[in-house]
Design a protein around this motif. Structure first.
Motif: not given
Length: 341
Positions: A199-200, A223-228, A235
């Protein structure tokens, strides 16, 4: 108010007053006094020039001050106060804002990084072990309020094997780099053969990790921001760890935490039959022994089918094998290759 009621109240006003007379008709007192303005006498509203409005030359002077090097990064409040301290009054603060609104400059006037648009969807596919790893850091609750330990974990998305992990007291980029250096050495990773997805978080985007990726010849994906959902394997791993029946919920010391996770990952890697890889253990898929296990399972299934074929309505059963592991699998996966950012 109709004319009859108006006339009646007019006659009764001298006797009982306007208020009581209006009450008799169920009307408000003010209705008696209301006199509508005839349509031909209505005044035109708006469009008139305000006598106290600033002139165009004054507008230009205010803009020049707001655009000057001394005030270009300041708000109208700051500019107004600074001008007063210099013995200058151009207009009110509200007038400063009116001038900015008129010129479309009420947004941020400082130099800003221009948006490059939405980040592309990461599409990754692993068809063998040590082709794509994902990693993340998860907080681990302790018995001390507001204190956490941090679990660093790397997972191979094809085999679901965890080649390395550690528990630390802080989130730190250098600790993450040390973990990756050890894992890559243990796994014998050759340059140009591995992609690492994350992630970021600040540790993931740190110069320490970017430098390590460059030196080791590792491709990176984010990952894209705020895309879990762009990092589902990490995860899912953390959820599996924290939802097993024996998970204590919180730990007293970091040594207790490390011992518990050492036992968990040993079981997860070597004993846990993972549903995502055909009910094989991650270690068997990662180490290349899964083929022998699948062949042995197929022989057992064949014997069961030959003994009672009527019990298998869908025909001869086939032992499940690991399939390619995707992150954001395209709808038409056969015509699209895995890509990295």
């Amino acid at each position: 108010m109709n004319a009859i009621a108006t006339d009646a109240i007019g006659e009764l006003r001298e006797i009982i007053g306007v208020s009581r007379a209006a009450q008799l008709f169920g009307l408000a007192r003010s209705s008696f006094y209301y006199q509508p303005v005839p349509v031909d006498q209505h005044r035109q509203r708006g469009g008139g020039a305000q006598p106290n409005a600033l002139g165009e030359d004054e507008h230009a002077r205010i803009l020049d001050v707001l655009h000057s090097d001394a005030h270009v990064d300041h708000s109208p409040y700051d500019v107004f106060a600074a001008l007063l301290d210099d013995g200058t009054y151009l207009a009110s603060i509200r007038s400063f804002y009116r001038v900015l609104v008129k010129n479309g400059e009420t947004t941020t006037r400082t130099n800003q990084r221009k948006s490059t648009g939405p980040r592309p969807v990461p599409v990754l596919c692993a068809r063998r072990a040590n082709e794509i790893w994902t990693w993340d850091i998860s907080p681990i609750a302790t018995t001390t309020r507001r204190k956490f330990f941090y679990l660093y974990a790397v997972i191979d998305i094809y085999s679901r094997f965890v080649p390395g992990w550690c528990v630390e007291e802080v989130e730190d980029k250098d600790l993450a780099r040390e973990l990756f250096e050890k894992i890559c050495d243990d796994q014998g990773i050759e340059p140009g053969t591995l992609t690492v997805h994350s992630d970021n978080g600040p540790q993931m985007r740190s110069e320490a990790m970017n430098e390590f990726y460059a030196i080791a010849g590792i491709s990176k994906s984010r990952s894209r921001p705020r895309v879990s959902n762009d990092n589902p394997y990490s995860e899912a791993l953390f959820k599996t760890a924290k939802y097993v029946p024996l998970y204590p919920g919180s730990f007293e010391t970091i040594d207790d935490t490390r011992r518990w996770f050492a036992s968990f990952f040993a079981h997860y890697n070597y004993e846990h039959y993972h549903s995502g890889i055909g009910l094989l253990t991650p270690a068997s898929v990662h180490n290349g022994t899964a083929g022998e296990i699948i062949e042995a399972r197929q022989r057992v299934l064949d014997d069961a089918f030959d003994a009672h074929p009527e019990r298998f309505r869908r025909g001869r059963p086939t032992a499940a094998a690991p399939e390619p592991a995707w992150i954001n699998k395209p709808a038409d996966a056969d015509q699209k290759e895995a890509v990295t950012q």
